[in-house]
Design a protein around this motif. Sequence first.
Motif, short mmCIF file in Angstrom:
data_model
loop_
_atom_site.label_atom_id
_atom_site.label_comp_id
_atom_site.label_asym_id
_atom_site.label_seq_id
_atom_site.Cartn_x
_atom_site.Cartn_y
_atom_site.Cartn_z
N PHE A 147 0.88 -1.19 0.00
CA PHE A 147 0.00 0.00 0.00
C PHE A 147 0.90 1.22 0.00
CE2 PHE A 147 -2.47 3.22 2.27
CZ PHE A 147 -3.78 3.02 1.84
N HIS A 174 -1.58 -4.58 3.19
CA HIS A 174 -0.74 -3.70 3.99
C HIS A 174 -1.52 -2.40 4.15
CE1 HIS A 174 3.36 -5.67 2.79
NE2 HIS A 174 2.38 -6.56 2.82
N LEU A 204 1.51 -0.58 9.08
CA LEU A 204 2.80 0.11 8.91
C LEU A 204 2.65 1.61 9.07
CD1 LEU A 204 3.08 -1.88 5.71
CD2 LEU A 204 4.85 -2.10 7.45
N ARG A 205 3.77 2.25 9.36
CA ARG A 205 3.76 3.71 9.33
C ARG A 205 3.85 4.21 7.89
NH1 ARG A 205 8.93 7.21 10.81
NH2 ARG A 205 9.40 6.41 8.74
N GLY A 206 4.77 3.63 7.09
CA GLY A 206 5.04 4.16 5.76
C GLY A 206 5.98 5.35 5.84
N ASP A 207 6.31 5.91 4.71
CA ASP A 207 7.19 7.09 4.64
C ASP A 207 6.46 8.16 3.85
OD1 ASP A 207 9.64 5.98 5.88
OD2 ASP A 207 9.47 4.56 4.21
N PHE A 247 3.35 7.05 14.24
CA PHE A 247 4.09 5.78 14.26
C PHE A 247 3.12 4.61 14.05
CE2 PHE A 247 6.49 8.67 17.08
CZ PHE A 247 7.63 8.79 16.30
N ALA A 248 3.68 3.48 13.62
CA ALA A 248 2.84 2.30 13.38
C ALA A 248 2.14 1.85 14.66
CB ALA A 248 3.68 1.17 12.81
N TYR A 267 12.86 -4.99 12.09
CA TYR A 267 14.10 -4.65 11.38
C TYR A 267 15.31 -5.27 12.08
CZ TYR A 267 10.90 -1.40 9.23
OH TYR A 267 9.81 -0.87 8.57
N HIS A 288 15.88 -0.04 11.94
CA HIS A 288 15.27 0.91 11.01
C HIS A 288 16.23 2.08 10.79
CE1 HIS A 288 12.45 4.08 9.69
NE2 HIS A 288 11.88 3.07 9.05
N ASP A 332 15.15 1.23 18.92
CA ASP A 332 14.33 0.56 17.91
C ASP A 332 13.62 -0.66 18.52
OD1 ASP A 332 13.48 0.97 15.30
OD2 ASP A 332 14.84 -0.53 14.48
N HIS A 374 10.75 0.57 20.58
CA HIS A 374 9.60 0.98 19.76
C HIS A 374 8.91 -0.24 19.16
CE1 HIS A 374 11.99 4.94 19.39
NE2 HIS A 374 11.14 5.01 20.38
N LYS A 409 4.79 -1.59 19.60
CA LYS A 409 3.82 -2.05 18.58
C LYS A 409 3.17 -3.37 19.03
CE LYS A 409 6.64 -1.83 14.81
NZ LYS A 409 7.09 -1.65 13.42
N TYR A 416 9.23 -11.62 -0.52
CA TYR A 416 9.01 -10.43 -1.33
C TYR A 416 9.11 -10.89 -2.78
CZ TYR A 416 9.93 -7.90 3.00
OH TYR A 416 9.87 -7.42 4.28
P1 FAD Z 1 7.39 2.40 12.89
O1 FAD Z 1 7.25 1.10 13.60
O2 FAD Z 1 6.47 3.51 13.30
O3 FAD Z 1 8.91 2.85 13.07
C1 FAD Z 1 9.45 3.90 12.25
C2 FAD Z 1 10.62 4.56 12.98
O4 FAD Z 1 10.11 5.32 14.07
C3 FAD Z 1 11.63 3.58 13.59
O5 FAD Z 1 12.90 4.16 13.48
C4 FAD Z 1 11.21 3.50 15.05
O6 FAD Z 1 12.30 3.18 15.92
C5 FAD Z 1 10.72 4.94 15.28
N1 FAD Z 1 9.71 5.04 16.34
C6 FAD Z 1 8.63 4.25 16.52
N2 FAD Z 1 7.91 4.67 17.59
C7 FAD Z 1 8.54 5.78 18.07
C8 FAD Z 1 8.29 6.66 19.16
N3 FAD Z 1 7.22 6.51 19.96
N4 FAD Z 1 9.14 7.70 19.35
C9 FAD Z 1 10.23 7.88 18.53
N5 FAD Z 1 10.52 7.06 17.49
C10 FAD Z 1 9.69 6.02 17.26
N6 FAD Z 1 5.84 0.86 3.28
C11 FAD Z 1 4.77 1.27 2.57
O7 FAD Z 1 4.61 2.47 2.34
N7 FAD Z 1 3.84 0.37 2.10
C12 FAD Z 1 3.94 -0.95 2.34
O8 FAD Z 1 3.09 -1.73 1.89
C13 FAD Z 1 5.06 -1.42 3.10
N8 FAD Z 1 5.19 -2.73 3.41
C14 FAD Z 1 6.22 -3.13 4.23
C15 FAD Z 1 6.28 -4.48 4.63
C16 FAD Z 1 7.29 -4.93 5.46
C17 FAD Z 1 7.32 -6.38 5.89
C18 FAD Z 1 8.30 -4.02 5.90
C19 FAD Z 1 9.43 -4.49 6.77
C20 FAD Z 1 8.25 -2.69 5.51
C21 FAD Z 1 7.20 -2.22 4.69
N9 FAD Z 1 7.09 -0.88 4.32
C22 FAD Z 1 6.01 -0.46 3.57
C23 FAD Z 1 8.12 0.08 4.70
C24 FAD Z 1 7.79 0.85 5.99
O9 FAD Z 1 6.62 1.60 5.83
C25 FAD Z 1 8.98 1.77 6.28
O10 FAD Z 1 10.10 0.99 6.66
C26 FAD Z 1 8.75 2.88 7.29
O11 FAD Z 1 9.88 3.76 7.27
C27 FAD Z 1 8.57 2.43 8.73
O12 FAD Z 1 7.40 1.80 8.92
P2 FAD Z 1 7.13 1.01 10.32
O13 FAD Z 1 5.76 0.51 10.25
O14 FAD Z 1 8.22 0.08 10.59
O15 FAD Z 1 7.23 2.28 11.32
#
Ligand code: FAD
Length: 284
Positions: free
Chosen positions: A42, A70, A99-102, A115-116, A138, A142, A151, A154, A158, A261
């Motif tokens: 997504f 996703h 996920l959080r996404g970017d 955050f996710a 990760y 991450h 990390d 965090h 989740k 993948y």
């Molecule tokens: P989070 O878990 O929110 O973490 C992101 C960062 O924030 C980390 O560095 C974490 O340490 C930090 N963090 C978390 N909570 C806090 C807090 N309370 N305070 C400070 N820092 C914090 N992306 C897409 O856009 N679409 C997809 O479909 C997609 N599929 C994926 C599938 C898999 C299996 C994986 C591993 C990744 C996927 N991604 C996808 C990529 C993902 O969205 C990116 O890696 C994104 O940068 C982080 O998402 P996350 O859900 O891990 O974020």
Amino acid sequence: MIPIPLSCEFFPPKSDEGAAKLRAITTQLTASLKPEYFSVTFGAGGSTQARSFATVETIQTEAGVPAAPHLSCIGSTRAGIAAILDQYRALGIQRIVALRGDLPSGMRDPGDFRFASELVTFIREHSGDWFHIEVAAYPEFHPQSLNAEADLRHFKHKVEAGANGAITQYFYSIEAYSRFVDDCEKRRINIPIVPGIMPINNYTQLARFSDACGADLPRWLRKRLETFGEDMDGLRAFGHDVVAKLTADLVTAGAPGLHFYTMNQADSIIAICRDAGVLPAGTQ
Ligand code: FAD
């Protein structure tokens, strides 16, 4: 042969031709791998929302394997996410990869979620226990994390918010995965952490992805892959050996499942599973 739950990830195709190809690929993977589920990516900020939904719907209704969409939350509102959850629930979807996404470049407003973990909390508030929730993990940490400890903390948030399982970013160092799993156990993070496996079929594409997402391509692997140049058959044969061995080692190390993948390709995934000993010999 070692039985182990398998899952496969696809991106939503951009054209009718791509959609037809994906139908053929899911049919082939269903027959050979009997996967537990097929996940569909997504685009953050909702950039692929319509195509993701159409792909999820096709898989859920036609593939004979449950679809797991996703869902990335950055740039989204609570109302928007609630509407998507309701749409998926109406389709009978029971597993979500949260996920959080970017934030896409040019997009400034992060929306209602940072955050996710906040997305996981919201899914539980909105949909109770309807969905089985997978989150990202990760083993090589991450790229935006302050340090490994932060990390892991965090990641634990989740899980405490209600995640049932995790899928890792891809890696080529089994030690990174094993140490990550050990660290989680020490912190009483007791959900299955399924390794994400990326086949090696195209060096340029893999190097670009790895640089973008912070997955480490070890120097020895980069150097060897570089030597193949335009010899794609040689590169694929070498890449297959590396990834089939990694997969076999992960199974031996006790991985609770394997997530592929697929890059919307079937043959390389089936060959890896067969040679890693997770499918009957002779599987086509
Ligand atoms: P989070 O878990 O929110 O973490 C992101 C960062 O924030 C980390 O560095 C974490 O340490 C930090 N963090 C978390 N909570 C806090 C807090 N309370 N305070 C400070 N820092 C914090 N992306 C897409 O856009 N679409 C997809 O479909 C997609 N599929 C994926 C599938 C898999 C299996 C994986 C591993 C990744 C996927 N991604 C996808 C990529 C993902 O969205 C990116 O890696 C994104 O940068 C982080 O998402 P996350 O859900 O891990 O974020």
